[in-house]
Enzyme design. Structure first.
Site, short mmCIF file in Angstrom:
data_model
loop_
_atom_site.label_atom_id
_atom_site.label_comp_id
_atom_site.label_asym_id
_atom_site.label_seq_id
_atom_site.Cartn_x
_atom_site.Cartn_y
_atom_site.Cartn_z
CE LYS A 118 38.49 77.70 91.09
NZ LYS A 118 38.57 78.94 91.87
CE LYS A 201 31.44 76.87 88.07
NZ LYS A 201 31.91 77.38 89.36
CE LYS A 204 33.05 85.60 89.24
NZ LYS A 204 33.37 85.56 90.65
P1 AMP Z 1 32.45 82.37 92.25
O1 AMP Z 1 32.27 83.09 90.98
O2 AMP Z 1 33.14 81.06 92.06
O3 AMP Z 1 33.02 83.20 93.35
O4 AMP Z 1 30.98 81.98 92.73
C1 AMP Z 1 30.16 82.86 93.45
C2 AMP Z 1 28.79 82.26 93.66
O5 AMP Z 1 28.12 82.07 92.40
C3 AMP Z 1 28.80 80.89 94.35
O6 AMP Z 1 27.67 80.80 95.22
C4 AMP Z 1 28.64 79.93 93.21
O7 AMP Z 1 28.07 78.72 93.59
C5 AMP Z 1 27.71 80.72 92.28
N1 AMP Z 1 27.92 80.30 90.88
C6 AMP Z 1 29.05 80.44 90.15
N2 AMP Z 1 28.89 79.94 88.91
C7 AMP Z 1 27.62 79.45 88.86
C8 AMP Z 1 26.85 78.79 87.85
N3 AMP Z 1 27.35 78.55 86.64
N4 AMP Z 1 25.57 78.45 88.16
C9 AMP Z 1 25.06 78.71 89.37
N5 AMP Z 1 25.73 79.31 90.37
C10 AMP Z 1 26.99 79.69 90.12
#
Ligand code: AMP
Ligand code: TRP
Length: 340
Positions: A118, A201, A204
């Site tokens: 990041k 990956k 968002k």
């Molecule tokens: P975040 O959006 O970073 O707060 O992620 C929230 C949850 O979603 C965490 O458990 C991440 O590991 C999961 N996550 C986010 N992006 C992905 C992705 N591209 N594939 C699988 N899991 C994801």
């Protein structure tokens, strides 16, 4: 060490910092719902304290927190069965976070790959909060003595750090107070990749909206994004080994498997020999059929923000009831005088 002396309890969280994506859904929320329905106590958080580690417009943060709550509900989380709340409303997270900042070693933090990704070359300009974030994540989990943490693959290192922090706290204070929580990472959707680049990956925060499917996308948008997804000219093989070196193709097979709750092996056997011109419409139909009802329900729930806030308030009260006595015990262990 698998902790048997701790009652099983599930904790996980998602940042309200952007649109919820198909990656969040397959990697996290779907697992949350499955675990809720096993009868174990489940606590799911909208981690707004984590979100502000990078700049958030206040009005957007408010909207996104409620949208994430709506997504949790629309995907099947039930406020009667699970505790749903936003992190900032339970001060024990920040309070335990400080204690754990004093346990966590700088050397451990310097190994965190998500910070490096990041921050990139701009580390000097990042907030101290972004750097300290994994220690706050440990506090989120340990404030409930949670034993199981369902997350996507990218969070594995942070849950392992949580284990190290719990272990060091127990060791330094000669107690057996915190459990060492286990990450739960399973299914075909633990690492959903970008639709534009199968080595990145799905995120968002990717500048290209075509790279991801958002849970609020309408049917036409989902179909368009899948149609435009990057692929290659080869037909699909009949086994996964032959997808080595074809990350985009592999990702679409994984997405199909994740949504339809099958293994990637089962999916490749069904679609062997197809060109993407055939496979993409199948995937688009499946995604639309599965995701459209969730998006409709999210929109319906967003019409009644008062009800969402009521659910979050109730969840925060129930979460605080669990976390406050644990924090008080941690304060005693550390040696803080209880003067009131
Ligand atoms: P975040 O959006 O970073 O707060 O992620 C929230 C949850 O979603 C965490 O458990 C991440 O590991 C999961 N996550 C986010 N992006 C992905 C992705 N591209 N594939 C699988 N899991 C994801
Ligand atoms: N760091 C996680 C992410 O970005 C979100 C998170 C914060 C979390 N606290 C947590 C996940 C506690 C599991 C448990 O995805």
């Amino acid at each position: 060490m698998t902790d048997t002396k701790f009652t099983p309890r599930v904790f996980s969280g998602i940042q309200p910092s952007g649109n919820l994506t198909l990656g969040n859904y397959l990697g996290a929320v779907r697992r949350f719902v499955e675990m809720q329905n096993t009868g174990i106590e489940t606590i799911y958080c909208m981690v707004d304290l984590h979100a502000i580690t990078v700049w958030q417009d206040p009005a957007d943060l408010r909207q996104r927190t409620r949208e994430l709550a709506a997504a949790y509900l629309a995907c099947g989380l039930d406020p009667q069965k699970s505790i749903l709340f936003n992190q900032s409303q339970v001060p024990a997270h920040a309070q335990l976070g400080w204690l754990l900042n004093c346990v966590t070693r700088l050397g451990w933090m310097n190994r965190m790959t998500q910070f490096k990704d990041k921050a990139g070359k701009n580390a000097e300009k990042m907030s101290l909060g972004l750097y300290a974030y994994p220690s706050l994540m440990a506090a989120d989990i340990l404030a409930y003595k949670a034993t199981h943490v369902p997350v996507g693959e990218d969070q594995k290192q942070h849950v392992e750090l949580t284990r190290d922090i719990a272990n060091k706290f127990n060791h330094d204070y000669k107690v057996d107070f915190f459990p060492e929580p286990e990450p739960i990472i399973d299914g075909a959707g633990t690492r959903v990749m970008s639709l534009r680049d199968g080595t990145k990956k799905m995120s968002k925060s990717d500048p290209s909206d075509l790279s991801r499917i958002n849970m609020m996308d309408d049917a036409d948008t989902i179909a368009k994004k899948i149609r435009k997804a990057k692929t290659d000219p080869e037909p699909l093989p009949d086994n996964l080994d032959d997808l080595a070196g074809r990350p985009e193709a592999r990702n679409l097979i994984n997405i199909y498997a994740g949504i339809s709750d099958q293994t990637p092996e089962a999916v490749i056997a069904q679609v062997a020999g197809q060109q993407f011109g055939q496979f993409k419409p199948l995937l688009a139909d499946l995604a639309v059929a599965h995701l459209s009802p969730i998006a409709d329900e999210m929109r319906r729930l967003m019409n009644d923000v008062t009800e969402i806030d009521r659910i979050l308030g109730d969840g925060a009260n129930r979460a605080a009831e669990i976390a406050e006595p644990i924090l008080a015990d941690a304060y005693d262990i550390v040696g803080f005088v209880r003067s009131r």
